[in-house]
Design a protein around this motif. Structure first.
Motif, PDB file in Angstrom:
ATOM      1  N   UNK A 142       0.795  -1.064  -0.014  1.00 47.06           N
ATOM      2  CA  UNK A 142       0.063  -0.098   0.030  1.00 47.06           C
ATOM      3  C   UNK A 142       0.864   1.170  -0.063  1.00 47.06           C
ATOM      4  N   UNK A 143       2.129   1.094   0.648  1.00 49.90           N
ATOM      5  CA  UNK A 143       2.814   2.300   0.821  1.00 49.90           C
ATOM      6  C   UNK A 143       3.544   2.575  -0.830  1.00 49.90           C
ATOM      7  N   UNK A 144       3.621   1.815  -1.520  1.00 51.26           N
ATOM      8  CA  UNK A 144       4.122   2.041  -2.946  1.00 51.26           C
ATOM      9  C   UNK A 144       5.657   2.172  -2.885  1.00 51.26           C
ATOM     10  N   UNK A 145       6.193   1.447  -2.223  1.00 48.57           N
ATOM     11  CA  UNK A 145       7.781   1.463  -2.401  1.00 48.57           C
ATOM     12  C   UNK A 145       8.406   0.510  -2.897  1.00 48.57           C
ATOM     13  N   UNK A 146       9.562   0.447  -3.446  1.00 46.83           N
ATOM     14  CA  UNK A 146      10.409  -0.572  -4.054  1.00 46.83           C
ATOM     15  C   UNK A 146      10.808  -1.499  -3.005  1.00 46.83           C
ATOM     16  N   UNK A 162       2.985  -7.999  -2.675  1.00 44.76           N
ATOM     17  CA  UNK A 162       3.704  -8.170  -1.462  1.00 44.76           C
ATOM     18  C   UNK A 162       3.322  -6.967  -0.530  1.00 44.76           C
ATOM     19  N   UNK A 163       3.616  -7.288   0.580  1.00 45.30           N
ATOM     20  CA  UNK A 163       2.936  -6.124   1.520  1.00 45.30           C
ATOM     21  C   UNK A 163       3.777  -6.384   2.960  1.00 45.30           C
ATOM     22  N   UNK A 180      -2.183 -18.331   5.573  1.00 47.91           N
ATOM     23  CA  UNK A 180      -2.773 -17.772   4.524  1.00 47.91           C
ATOM     24  C   UNK A 180      -3.094 -16.183   4.877  1.00 47.91           C
ATOM     25  N   UNK A 181      -2.855 -15.603   3.697  1.00 44.44           N
ATOM     26  CA  UNK A 181      -2.894 -13.818   3.877  1.00 44.44           C
ATOM     27  C   UNK A 181      -3.713 -13.564   2.681  1.00 44.44           C
ATOM     28  N   UNK A 182      -4.776 -12.694   2.979  1.00 43.41           N
ATOM     29  CA  UNK A 182      -5.464 -11.810   1.745  1.00 43.41           C
ATOM     30  C   UNK A 182      -5.330 -10.434   2.300  1.00 43.41           C
ATOM     31  N   UNK A 183      -4.706  -9.373   1.346  1.00 38.16           N
ATOM     32  CA  UNK A 183      -4.937  -7.945   1.554  1.00 38.16           C
ATOM     33  C   UNK A 183      -6.189  -7.446   1.761  1.00 38.16           C
ATOM     34  N   UNK A 184      -6.267  -6.305   2.142  1.00 33.92           N
ATOM     35  CA  UNK A 184      -7.556  -5.583   2.611  1.00 33.92           C
ATOM     36  C   UNK A 184      -8.291  -5.463   1.259  1.00 33.92           C
ATOM     37  N   UNK A 185      -7.814  -5.337  -0.036  1.00 40.11           N
ATOM     38  CA  UNK A 185      -8.537  -5.049  -1.310  1.00 40.11           C
ATOM     39  C   UNK A 185      -9.217  -6.691  -1.563  1.00 40.11           C
ATOM     40  N   UNK A 192     -11.015  -3.993  -8.738  1.00 34.00           N
ATOM     41  CA  UNK A 192     -10.794  -3.023  -9.617  1.00 34.00           C
ATOM     42  C   UNK A 192      -9.362  -3.300  -9.973  1.00 34.00           C
ATOM     43  N   UNK A 193      -8.665  -3.137 -11.052  1.00 36.66           N
ATOM     44  CA  UNK A 193      -7.525  -3.389 -11.314  1.00 36.66           C
ATOM     45  C   UNK A 193      -6.630  -2.364 -10.913  1.00 36.66           C
ATOM     46  N   UNK A 194      -5.487  -3.033 -10.313  1.00 35.39           N
ATOM     47  CA  UNK A 194      -4.492  -2.113  -9.939  1.00 35.39           C
ATOM     48  C   UNK A 194      -3.642  -1.447 -10.669  1.00 35.39           C
ATOM     49  N   UNK A 195      -3.513  -0.242 -10.788  1.00 31.33           N
ATOM     50  CA  UNK A 195      -2.973   0.578 -11.691  1.00 31.33           C
ATOM     51  C   UNK A 195      -1.365  -0.018 -11.631  1.00 31.33           C
ATOM     52  N   UNK A 196      -0.460   0.231 -12.707  1.00 26.88           N
ATOM     53  CA  UNK A 196       0.807  -0.209 -12.641  1.00 26.88           C
ATOM     54  C   UNK A 196       1.618   1.077 -12.289  1.00 26.88           C
ATOM     55  N   UNK A 197       2.483   1.201 -11.343  1.00 30.16           N
ATOM     56  CA  UNK A 197       3.004   2.055 -10.572  1.00 30.16           C
ATOM     57  C   UNK A 197       4.463   2.103 -10.792  1.00 30.16           C
TER      58      UNK A 197
END
Length: 216
Positions: A142-146, A162-163, A180-185, A192-197
């Motif tokens: 979610x933080x959109x970091x490398x 990955x989170x 097992x892990x599922x993200x909040x989305x 909704x499709x995740x944008x490529x950032x």
């Protein structure tokens, strides 16, 4: 008439003083800085040569640590990360104090144990401008970091992203116990499709700066 001094000769290898470690062209080495309190410099040996007095010198290509770069160390830089620069130099071979291994980013992430002599490199660095190649890298979480290989991350079974546990409201200990892990989305069935950032890794402006010669 004065005699012409014999020229320099290329050497295949050099044995580090006081050790049995042999350095060859292409090897990565640790080089002693003038300030003994600083970490050793890291360089790749490009050439080894001796003069007529058998003084051995090495032509090296410097690796920079993130804190030595124009942009400085950033959150996603790993503790053992280096940048392969376009800064070349000639140094006395006696300043070599050891050997090290600079892995590719992919190979470094596969190491079971990271030793003191293990480093990794995923960027080339222009010392004069602070520019990087590649200029942009994939981002995660979610933080959109490398990706920082020093940080634990968990993979969502839904979107496969990955989170960071902290970004998901978990502790490291809780994350390690997950089966097992599922993200909040994905948990909220938001498809909704995740944008490529992508994340810029070079400074926005590239001031011309002459690389400083490293003192011995």
């Amino acid at each position: 008439m004065a005699k012409t001094k014999p020229g320099k000769k290329d050497l295949d290898s050099y044995t580090i003083k006081g050790t049995n470690k042999v350095v060859k062209v292409g090897d990565c080495v640790l080089m002693r800085p003038a300030d003994s309190e600083k970490q050793p410099y890291v360089a790749r040996v490009e050439k080894i040569e001796a003069d007529h007095r058998n003084n051995v010198k090495v032509r090296v290509r410097w690796y920079y640590r993130p804190e030595e770069s124009i942009g400085g160390r950033r959150q996603f830089h790993g503790a053992k990360e280096l940048f392969l620069s376009d800064h070349y130099d000639v140094q006395s071979a006696h300043t070599i104090e050891g050997k090290c291994v600079v892995h590719s980013f992919k190979n470094y992430t596969k190491l079971e144990n990271v030793g003191a002599e293990d480093y990794f490199c995923r960027f080339e660095y222009k010392a004069a401008t602070g520019g990087f190649t590649p200029d942009r890298v994939a981002v995660y979480c979610k933080c959109e970091m490398p990706y920082n290989p020093d940080d634990l991350m968990v993979q969502c079974e839904g979107c496969k992203d990955w989170f960071h546990p902290s970004c998901m409201g978990m502790t490291i200990e809780q994350a390690k116990k997950l089966e097992h892990f599922l993200c909040s989305d994905c948990t909220s069935e938001d498809d909704a499709k995740r944008s490529l950032n992508s994340f810029p890794v070079s400074p926005i402006s590239e001031p011309k700066v002459e690389p400083k010669r490293r003192k011995r």
